[in-house]
Design a protein around this motif. Structure first.
Motif, mmCIF file in Angstrom:
data_model
loop_
_atom_site.group_PDB
_atom_site.id
_atom_site.type_symbol
_atom_site.label_atom_id
_atom_site.label_comp_id
_atom_site.label_asym_id
_atom_site.label_seq_id
_atom_site.Cartn_x
_atom_site.Cartn_y
_atom_site.Cartn_z
ATOM 1 N N VAL A 28 -47.759 2.923 -14.441
ATOM 2 C CA VAL A 28 -48.288 2.047 -13.390
ATOM 3 C C VAL A 28 -49.659 2.554 -12.955
ATOM 4 O O VAL A 28 -49.850 3.756 -12.747
ATOM 5 C CB VAL A 28 -47.331 2.023 -12.169
ATOM 6 N N SER A 29 -50.611 1.645 -12.817
ATOM 7 C CA SER A 29 -51.954 2.013 -12.382
ATOM 8 C C SER A 29 -52.169 1.627 -10.916
ATOM 9 O O SER A 29 -51.402 0.853 -10.343
ATOM 10 C CB SER A 29 -53.001 1.302 -13.243
ATOM 11 N N ILE A 30 -53.237 2.174 -10.350
ATOM 12 C CA ILE A 30 -53.613 1.784 -8.986
ATOM 13 C C ILE A 30 -53.880 0.282 -8.932
ATOM 14 O O ILE A 30 -53.537 -0.398 -7.956
ATOM 15 C CB ILE A 30 -54.863 2.570 -8.531
ATOM 16 N N ARG B 8 -57.672 2.702 0.719
ATOM 17 C CA ARG B 8 -57.759 2.662 2.174
ATOM 18 C C ARG B 8 -56.483 3.191 2.818
ATOM 19 O O ARG B 8 -56.465 3.520 4.009
ATOM 20 C CB ARG B 8 -58.007 1.226 2.647
ATOM 21 N N HIS B 9 -55.423 3.242 2.029
ATOM 22 C CA HIS B 9 -54.127 3.655 2.553
ATOM 23 C C HIS B 9 -53.632 4.961 1.944
ATOM 24 O O HIS B 9 -52.898 5.704 2.600
ATOM 25 C CB HIS B 9 -53.095 2.557 2.272
ATOM 26 N N PHE B 10 -54.020 5.247 0.707
ATOM 27 C CA PHE B 10 -53.558 6.444 0.011
ATOM 28 C C PHE B 10 -54.721 7.045 -0.777
ATOM 29 O O PHE B 10 -55.570 6.317 -1.282
ATOM 30 C CB PHE B 10 -52.412 6.111 -0.948
ATOM 31 N N THR B 11 -54.712 8.356 -0.912
ATOM 32 C CA THR B 11 -55.802 9.013 -1.641
ATOM 33 C C THR B 11 -55.704 8.807 -3.146
ATOM 34 O O THR B 11 -56.676 9.032 -3.868
ATOM 35 C CB THR B 11 -55.818 10.520 -1.347
ATOM 36 N N GLY B 12 -54.556 8.388 -3.624
ATOM 37 C CA GLY B 12 -54.375 8.152 -5.044
ATOM 38 C C GLY B 12 -52.930 7.810 -5.346
ATOM 39 O O GLY B 12 -52.081 7.743 -4.444
ATOM 40 N N LYS B 13 -52.644 7.615 -6.626
ATOM 41 C CA LYS B 13 -51.296 7.197 -7.026
ATOM 42 C C LYS B 13 -50.266 8.271 -6.709
ATOM 43 O O LYS B 13 -49.132 7.972 -6.300
ATOM 44 C CB LYS B 13 -51.294 6.857 -8.521
ATOM 45 N N VAL C 104 -49.151 8.040 -3.225
ATOM 46 C CA VAL C 104 -48.182 6.945 -3.037
ATOM 47 C C VAL C 104 -46.780 7.441 -3.372
ATOM 48 O O VAL C 104 -45.823 7.218 -2.619
ATOM 49 C CB VAL C 104 -48.538 5.729 -3.916
ATOM 50 N N LEU C 105 -46.656 8.130 -4.488
ATOM 51 C CA LEU C 105 -45.357 8.670 -4.893
ATOM 52 C C LEU C 105 -44.825 9.652 -3.854
ATOM 53 O O LEU C 105 -43.636 9.638 -3.514
ATOM 54 C CB LEU C 105 -45.477 9.349 -6.255
ATOM 55 N N ALA C 106 -45.714 10.486 -3.323
ATOM 56 C CA ALA C 106 -45.302 11.459 -2.309
ATOM 57 C C ALA C 106 -44.821 10.760 -1.050
ATOM 58 O O ALA C 106 -43.779 11.124 -0.473
ATOM 59 C CB ALA C 106 -46.458 12.400 -1.988
#
Length: 200
Positions: free
Chosen positions: A38-40, A56-61, A64-66
């Motif tokens: 899965v990509s950003i 704007r919500h997460f520094t990276g993928k 998001v998982l964290a």
């Protein structure tokens, strides 16, 4: 995922809603295709925004998982504590813990699948945090089980708890939504039996 203080403005509420939507989409996409599949851009498209807007919500993928896996682990610990402190009766507490966990498993099968498969994709510190929360959740169950079975060895009670999680967490992957009420009742019955407390 983990509950935060309610946003105080329409703009902050909209941002919180978008973040929640992204986490929901991430659970679905990661469960289906795996974290590395899965990509950003895929995450953004799933909620109707561009890939860069996700930042704007997460520094990276990986962030998001964290947020997904640490958040759900925090929720389990907090929810389990609430269940246990709501009654002084050990058998009732165990019944309620089973009901709580069955509800979690039936509501979050994608998150369970992601945790099983993609936990190692977390940063080391986040992975350690999830593992620590998991141990805390298990010990919560063990403490209640010790009150229900005071003469049983603690190691055996821990095995019972882990076996119950395995039973409950694996079933929603194959259970059809149309039979969920029946699945819920069966899971609760089987979990209670595994824990040495038969009866609904």
């Amino acid at each position: 995922m983990s509950s935060k203080q309610s946003p105080s403005t329409p703009r902050s509420q909209a941002k919180a809603d978008r973040r929640t939507a992204l986490l929901g989409a991430a659970a679905t996409l990661f469960a289906r295709s795996g974290f590395n599949g899965v990509s950003i851009e895929d995450l953004g498209a799933a909620v109707g925004v561009s890939g860069p807007a996700v930042y704007r919500h997460f520094t990276g993928k990986q962030a998001v998982l964290a947020a997904l896996l640490v958040g759900v682990s925090e929720d389990l610990v907090a929810g389990g504590r609430t269940v246990v402190t709501a009654t002084t009766n050990a058998a009732t507490a165990l019944h309620c813990l089973v009901r709580f966990h069955v509800d979690f498993a039936l509501t979050n099968p994608d998150v369970i699948r992601v945790q099983d498969r993609d936990l190692d994709s977390l940063a080391v510190s986040d992975r350690h945090r999830v593992r620590a929360l998991q141990r805390e959740y298990v010990e919560l169950w063990v403490q209640v089980l010790q009150r229900v079975h005071p003469t049983v060895d603690e190691a055996q009670l821990r095995i019972r708890a882990h076996a119950t999680f395995g039973l409950v967490n694996s079933t929603p992957h194959s259970a059809r939504a149309s039979v969920q009420p029946a699945v819920r009742a069966l899971l609760e019955e089987m979990a209670l039996a595994a824990l040495g407390l038969p009866g609904a």
